[in-house]
Scaffold this motif. Sequence first.
Motif, PDB file in Angstrom:
ATOM      1  N   ARG A  73       0.793  -1.194  -0.045  1.00 61.70           N
ATOM      2  CA  ARG A  73      -0.104  -0.102   0.044  1.00 61.70           C
ATOM      3  C   ARG A  73       0.884   1.380  -0.083  1.00 61.70           C
ATOM      4  N   LEU A  74       1.888   1.313   0.680  1.00 67.49           N
ATOM      5  CA  LEU A  74       2.776   2.475   0.859  1.00 67.49           C
ATOM      6  C   LEU A  74       3.444   2.479  -0.540  1.00 67.49           C
ATOM      7  N   VAL A  75       4.024   1.754  -1.284  1.00 72.26           N
ATOM      8  CA  VAL A  75       4.600   1.718  -2.652  1.00 72.26           C
ATOM      9  C   VAL A  75       3.513   2.296  -3.558  1.00 72.26           C
ATOM     10  N   ALA A  76       2.350   1.916  -3.369  1.00 67.80           N
ATOM     11  CA  ALA A  76       1.127   2.277  -4.296  1.00 67.80           C
ATOM     12  C   ALA A  76       0.675   3.579  -4.084  1.00 67.80           C
ATOM     13  N   VAL A 284       8.633   3.118   5.220  1.00 65.47           N
ATOM     14  CA  VAL A 284       7.980   3.993   5.603  1.00 65.47           C
ATOM     15  C   VAL A 284       9.014   5.273   5.718  1.00 65.47           C
ATOM     16  N   TYR A 285      10.227   4.913   5.653  1.00 64.87           N
ATOM     17  CA  TYR A 285      11.134   6.048   5.425  1.00 64.87           C
ATOM     18  C   TYR A 285      11.066   6.538   3.835  1.00 64.87           C
ATOM     19  N   THR A 286      11.480   5.738   3.082  1.00 56.78           N
ATOM     20  CA  THR A 286      11.760   5.840   1.672  1.00 56.78           C
ATOM     21  C   THR A 286      10.408   6.352   0.763  1.00 56.78           C
ATOM     22  N   MET A 287       9.179   5.798   1.275  1.00 52.38           N
ATOM     23  CA  MET A 287       8.215   6.247   0.568  1.00 52.38           C
ATOM     24  C   MET A 287       7.222   7.271   1.278  1.00 52.38           C
ATOM     25  N   GLY A 288       7.653   7.749   2.561  1.00 51.50           N
ATOM     26  CA  GLY A 288       7.295   8.521   3.411  1.00 51.50           C
ATOM     27  C   GLY A 288       7.859   9.742   3.837  1.00 51.50           C
ATOM     28  N   ILE A 289       8.459   9.332   5.317  1.00 46.77           N
ATOM     29  CA  ILE A 289       9.163  10.462   5.955  1.00 46.77           C
ATOM     30  C   ILE A 289      10.353  11.023   5.009  1.00 46.77           C
ATOM     31  N   GLY A 290      11.122  10.232   4.293  1.00 48.43           N
ATOM     32  CA  GLY A 290      12.192  10.755   3.571  1.00 48.43           C
ATOM     33  C   GLY A 290      11.850  11.686   2.340  1.00 48.43           C
ATOM     34  N   ARG A 291      10.307  11.674   1.824  1.00 52.28           N
ATOM     35  CA  ARG A 291       9.926  12.545   0.932  1.00 52.28           C
ATOM     36  C   ARG A 291       9.079  13.605   1.689  1.00 52.28           C
ATOM     37  N   LYS A 292       9.173  13.989   2.754  1.00 50.29           N
ATOM     38  CA  LYS A 292       8.299  14.968   3.551  1.00 50.29           C
ATOM     39  C   LYS A 292       6.883  14.636   3.579  1.00 50.29           C
ATOM     40  N   ILE A 293       6.378  13.288   3.483  1.00 53.91           N
ATOM     41  CA  ILE A 293       5.187  13.135   3.811  1.00 53.91           C
ATOM     42  C   ILE A 293       4.775  12.760   5.202  1.00 53.91           C
ATOM     43  N   PRO A 294       3.905  13.615   5.656  1.00 53.81           N
ATOM     44  CA  PRO A 294       3.330  13.546   7.191  1.00 53.81           C
ATOM     45  C   PRO A 294       3.196  11.916   7.676  1.00 53.81           C
ATOM     46  N   ILE A 295       3.812  11.658   8.649  1.00 55.67           N
ATOM     47  CA  ILE A 295       3.786  10.528   9.586  1.00 55.67           C
ATOM     48  C   ILE A 295       2.204  10.017   9.437  1.00 55.67           C
ATOM     49  N   LYS A 296       1.292  10.955   9.755  1.00 50.01           N
ATOM     50  CA  LYS A 296      -0.030  10.711   9.686  1.00 50.01           C
ATOM     51  C   LYS A 296      -0.421   9.990   8.588  1.00 50.01           C
TER      52      LYS A 296
END
Length: 449
Positions: A73-76, A284-296
């Motif tokens: 889901r994170l990758v998508a 969580v890092y590569t698809m989220g936090i590392g791209r400045k996407i909120p952890i929420k």
Amino acid sequence: MPLLMVGLGVLFLIILISKFKLNTFLSLLIVSFAVALGLGIPLGKIVSSIENGMGGTLGHIALIFGLGAMLGRLVADSGGAHRIAMTLINKFGVKRIQWAVVVASFVVGIAMFFEVGLVLLIPIVFSIARELKIPPIYLGIPMLAALLVTHSFLPPHPGPTVIAGAYGADIGTVLLYGIIVAIPCVIMAGPVFTKVAKKIIPSAFEKTGNIESLGEQKTFKIEETPGFGISLLTAMFPVILMMISTIISMVQKTAGIKGNSFFTVVNFIGNPDTAMLISLIVAVYTMGIGRKIPIKQVGASCSAAAASIGMMILIIGGGGAFKQVLIDGGVGKYIATLFSGSSISPILLAWVVAAILRISLGSATVAALSTSGLVIPMLASCGHVNLALVTLATGCGSAIASHVNDAGFWMVKEYFGFSMKETFSTWTLLSTILSVTGLICILILNMFV
């Protein structure tokens, strides 16, 4: 009597699911109780048998299944899957567009379940087909072949993961052999079959399809998605960890090297549960936090993934309960007795039983689970058996002849705008070719490993 009870149980299951449209989990639970009574399991032991079957099955795969859904889901949601697909398609070019779709679908299919991968890739396939002015099914067949082969052969998908656990096969070895078998299967059921299908059912290649039922599609600007390399690495990370662990373990055994702390750490990291957890943390890092996407927002994707697999987990648990009832009721031992004087290969037996149940029940996962309950007792009397190949044979048999009692059949029919005849001539035939090719490859591989 044991085989008669199994036959009646399977027939009862088909009627409940197909005719009365009863929920698959409830149907499996009802049939498990009914078959347990028919097999003469004492009343005081029926509930514990069903609980043990569900607990034993879910205890092994729930963690892998849940973490795998979140990873996919994170990758998508980040656009990583879109980036992988579009980059490969651009690199391969128009002339080799089918092979681009095969590779993209294979990579996406490893990270996602069949239905999720299908829903994700179909809009991309339709978009490319419109741009190149080619029939959607021309790209659809390679896509479906790649998604089905990863679903049937490769952990961390539920089928092969559950079966490997039931047989006691090493998941890393199943993954390694599964990739070897998957390649010729995808080639035969994908690009090669497309040429045959065009002659068998030319009308299917005139359809433009309809994906309005998928609703409004999330669109991505390619520059706003994660890079190709990091997207590919994230999607493949659990496979890489398990493969490295398996190869190092094989080298250790072949060279006769004694175990030490290094091998202990490698085995720990390569364990499917650990590999999936590490991969999810990386995602969580590569698809989220590392791209400045909120952890929420990252957490919301994980929660949505967990919610979407709730019923599938129950269905797998129900299949485990049915499997345990077959074992505790002595069906497996009875079949083992029938085949005790036979020279039939356990690999071939597993494929045949899984194929029969798949055609009867529709669900590949339920068919595979039920097969393991019938085949496990026989394995003990077969001497040395390659459990990884028996696992693949079971998954392979459970992929055969998808038809009207399988949700995948209707998804393909509606999305591509096919008639029943066209769906049988494309999707049903594709799944059968893939299954038979897989069996041949497994039997050949069995001569060398």
